[in-house]
Design a protein around this motif. Structure first.
Motif, mmCIF file in Angstrom:
data_model
loop_
_atom_site.group_PDB
_atom_site.id
_atom_site.type_symbol
_atom_site.label_atom_id
_atom_site.label_comp_id
_atom_site.label_asym_id
_atom_site.label_seq_id
_atom_site.Cartn_x
_atom_site.Cartn_y
_atom_site.Cartn_z
ATOM 1 N N THR A 138 -5.020 -1.526 10.424
ATOM 2 C CA THR A 138 -4.492 -2.360 9.337
ATOM 3 C C THR A 138 -5.490 -3.401 8.860
ATOM 4 O O THR A 138 -5.166 -4.191 7.963
ATOM 5 C CB THR A 138 -3.209 -3.079 9.790
ATOM 6 N N PHE A 186 -2.768 -2.695 3.277
ATOM 7 C CA PHE A 186 -1.340 -2.497 3.011
ATOM 8 C C PHE A 186 -0.971 -1.017 2.909
ATOM 9 O O PHE A 186 0.196 -0.674 3.058
ATOM 10 C CB PHE A 186 -0.938 -3.231 1.734
ATOM 11 N N HIS A 188 2.442 -0.595 5.162
ATOM 12 C CA HIS A 188 3.754 -0.254 4.593
ATOM 13 C C HIS A 188 4.447 0.843 5.396
ATOM 14 O O HIS A 188 5.658 1.035 5.275
ATOM 15 C CB HIS A 188 3.624 0.123 3.113
ATOM 16 N N SER A 192 5.915 -1.585 8.589
ATOM 17 C CA SER A 192 6.776 -2.747 8.356
ATOM 18 C C SER A 192 8.239 -2.397 8.618
ATOM 19 O O SER A 192 8.622 -1.223 8.667
ATOM 20 C CB SER A 192 6.603 -3.253 6.926
ATOM 21 N N LEU A 236 7.968 -9.106 4.655
ATOM 22 C CA LEU A 236 6.895 -8.594 5.501
ATOM 23 C C LEU A 236 6.645 -9.582 6.634
ATOM 24 O O LEU A 236 6.329 -10.744 6.403
ATOM 25 C CB LEU A 236 5.613 -8.397 4.681
#
Length: 284
Positions: A100, A106, A110, A113, A200
């Motif tokens: 990450t 992102f 994603h 999350s 988030l």
């Protein structure tokens, strides 16, 4: 001087070589069997601390003839091998941090999350939990604890998981640590979602507060050497929690703190500590 517990180990662990080392060093000791564990006793807490450090370095009793650098290296490797769940969790956390880019990638985040999201221009659009579960994405209930935003966030959480996780793994075993980590992760993630809504968030800190609460109350009910926390740690972490809850870091735009995750982990950790400590006290 009253005897104190220096080590508690499963019955399958061979202590013969280490006990021979203690005899060579003329350390007074005795070993008993209690509740399916072998317990090593020594006279006095100062000596017990030295024996624990000696065992962390030379569990096989092979202290003789090693140079300091090699001994320290061997002790660290042995610590990793002796705490498999702690080591595996930290290894997985470091892997996710690399994938990450410490919270910058992102495209990967994603997928990890608590709920999915998409970025469109300057806006972020989040899904809801019901939609996430309906799509079979159950892994999201746990994976936020592996996401970290920045090197300091990762370093602090990894350090305290190493400190607290190894204690629980040594006292109650690797499977108990794994179970507690998953339970505290779930509690922290759900608490943050229901408090703040789709957003988030991530990090091991909710789990850490769970481990802290577990060790704290377990130790109060069933005192043992492994769960005796470093002086001031409890006050430090609870004080930090209260400081974060004032909202000062958000006000200064330093960081957004997932306070509900911390509180959720701590509350559930206190519950497991009460239950585990009560059972351990009853067995004694």
């Amino acid at each position: 001087m009253n005897p104190v517990v220096a080590l508690r180990l499963p019955l399958h662990v061979d202590l013969g070589a280490f006990l021979a080392l203690l005899q060579r060093l003329q350390v007074p000791h005795r070993v008993t069997e209690e509740a399916g564990e072998q317990v090593l006793w020594v006279p006095g807490e100062p000596l017990a601390e030295q024996v624990r450090e000696l065992y962390a370095r030379y569990p096989r009793g092979d202290a003789g003839g090693q140079v300091p650098g090699a001994a320290a290296s061997a002790g660290f490797v042995q610590s990793l091998k002796g705490s498999p769940i702690t080591t595996a969790m930290l290894g997985l956390t470091l892997l996710v941090a690399a994938l990450t880019l410490l919270g910058e990638n992102f495209a990967v985040i994603h997928w990890l999350s608590f709920v999915d999201f998409r970025i469109q221009g300057d806006y972020v659009y989040f899904s809801y939990l019901g939609e996430t579960l309906a799509n079979g994405q159950w892994w999201r209930l746990l994976t936020p604890m592996l996401i970290h935003f920045g090197l300091l966030h990762l370093a602090m959480n990894a350090l305290w998981y190493w400190v607290l996780g190894r204690r629980i793994e040594a006292r109650q075993g690797p499977w108990m640590l794994l179970g507690l980590t998953l339970v505290f992760g779930l509690a922290a993630n759900f608490a943050q979602y229901f408090y703040a809504g789709p957003s988030l968030f991530g990090g091991l800190s909710g789990v850490l507060y769970g481990l802290l609460g577990h060790c704290w109350l377990f130790q109060r009910l069933a005192p043992n050497a492994e769960y005796r926390l470093p002086p001031g740690l409890l006050v430090l972490m609870l004080g930090w929690l209260l400081l974060c809850m004032t909202g000062i870091f958000e006000l200064l735009r330093f960081a957004a703190i997932a306070n509900a995750a911390h509180v959720g982990g701590l509350v559930v950790g206190c519950v497991t500590g009460l239950l585990g400590g009560a059972l351990a006290r009853q067995r004694r």
